[in-house]
Design a protein around this motif. Structure first.
Motif, PDB file in Angstrom:
ATOM      1  N   ASP A  58       1.444  37.001  38.130  1.00 53.09           N
ATOM      2  CA  ASP A  58      -0.026  36.485  37.487  1.00 53.09           C
ATOM      3  C   ASP A  58      -0.241  35.240  37.028  1.00 53.09           C
ATOM      4  OD1 ASP A  58      -2.279  36.837  36.147  1.00 53.09           O
ATOM      5  OD2 ASP A  58      -1.695  38.357  34.774  1.00 53.09           O
ATOM      6  N   THR A  59      -1.057  34.476  37.994  1.00 54.91           N
ATOM      7  CA  THR A  59      -1.099  33.022  37.592  1.00 54.91           C
ATOM      8  C   THR A  59      -2.127  32.875  36.338  1.00 54.91           C
ATOM      9  OG1 THR A  59      -3.028  32.918  39.240  1.00 54.91           O
ATOM     10  CG2 THR A  59      -0.750  32.116  40.023  1.00 54.91           C
ATOM     11  N   MET A 143       2.807  32.088  33.995  1.00 53.03           N
ATOM     12  CA  MET A 143       3.005  30.393  34.209  1.00 53.03           C
ATOM     13  C   MET A 143       4.396  29.785  33.781  1.00 53.03           C
ATOM     14  SD  MET A 143       0.906  30.048  36.590  1.00 53.03           S
ATOM     15  CE  MET A 143       1.002  28.091  36.703  1.00 53.03           C
ATOM     16  N   ILE A 146       6.468  30.982  36.858  1.00 53.23           N
ATOM     17  CA  ILE A 146       5.779  30.428  38.021  1.00 53.23           C
ATOM     18  C   ILE A 146       6.049  28.975  38.289  1.00 53.23           C
ATOM     19  CG2 ILE A 146       3.602  30.330  39.522  1.00 53.23           C
ATOM     20  CD1 ILE A 146       2.821  33.070  38.052  1.00 53.23           C
ATOM     21  N   LEU A 151       5.027  28.615  44.552  1.00 52.74           N
ATOM     22  CA  LEU A 151       4.206  29.884  44.862  1.00 52.74           C
ATOM     23  C   LEU A 151       3.371  29.577  46.117  1.00 52.74           C
ATOM     24  CD1 LEU A 151       3.659  32.927  44.351  1.00 52.74           C
ATOM     25  CD2 LEU A 151       2.116  32.003  42.668  1.00 52.74           C
TER      26      LEU A 151
END
Length: 164
Positions: A58-59, A143, A146, A151
């Motif tokens: 989930d960015t 994030m 991430i 990604l």
């Protein structure tokens, strides 16, 4: 030089296909304890318990999260509380430290080819917050994690979260 999904032959990566508008990967979680003392200083890695869970990439999430059912299954103990704002309001969440990693493939796996999965453990503990359980996933990768990967999402629906 940047790597694309098709030319990543030497990189460890969690890969998948977006389904129901969600990029889901398999992660491994283990409690943050001094496992070396519990298992002995020279115990092989395979003796350390790593439980597998489904995680949404989930960015839009700044922090990574674990569902309350995952927290209960792992017998995690909170170390603090923090007010976290989301799109609707602000709520108090419990904070937990965990060891986290990803079930990755080395290189690109073609259709019909056997997967070469291995576990890639993050090099430091991750502080996560609690969230309500979801039918679709057990955790959210935000994030904070991430940002430690590359990604890539292709327009044909495949994604890759590469660690190098």
């Amino acid at each position: 030089m940047s790597q694309s999904i098709s030319d990543s032959t030497r990189t460890l990566a969690a890969r998948g296909r977006i389904e129901n508008r969600q990029a889901i990967v398999e992660i491994g979680i283990s409690p943050l304890v001094d496992q070396a003392k519990e298992y002995g200083a020279h115990a092989p890695f395979s003796h350390f318990p790593i439980n597998t869970y489904r995680a949404l990439i989930d960015t839009g999430a700044q922090r990574s999260c674990l569902s309350r059912s995952t927290i209960a299954a792992e017998h995690l103990h909170w170390h603090g509380k923090k007010a976290i704002k989301n799109v609707h309001d602000q709520n108090l969440h419990y904070l937990f430290w965990v060891n986290m990693g990803f079930w990755c493939e080395r290189g690109h796996v073609s259709r019909g080819q056997e997967s070469n999965k291995t576990y890639y453990a993050l090099d430091r503990p991750v502080e996560v917050i609690d969230i309500a359980p979801s039918y679709w996933f057990d955790a959210i990768i935000g994030m904070d994690i991430i940002g430690q990967s590359n990604l890539t999402i292709s327009r044909d629906g495949f994604f890759e979260m590469a660690f190098s």
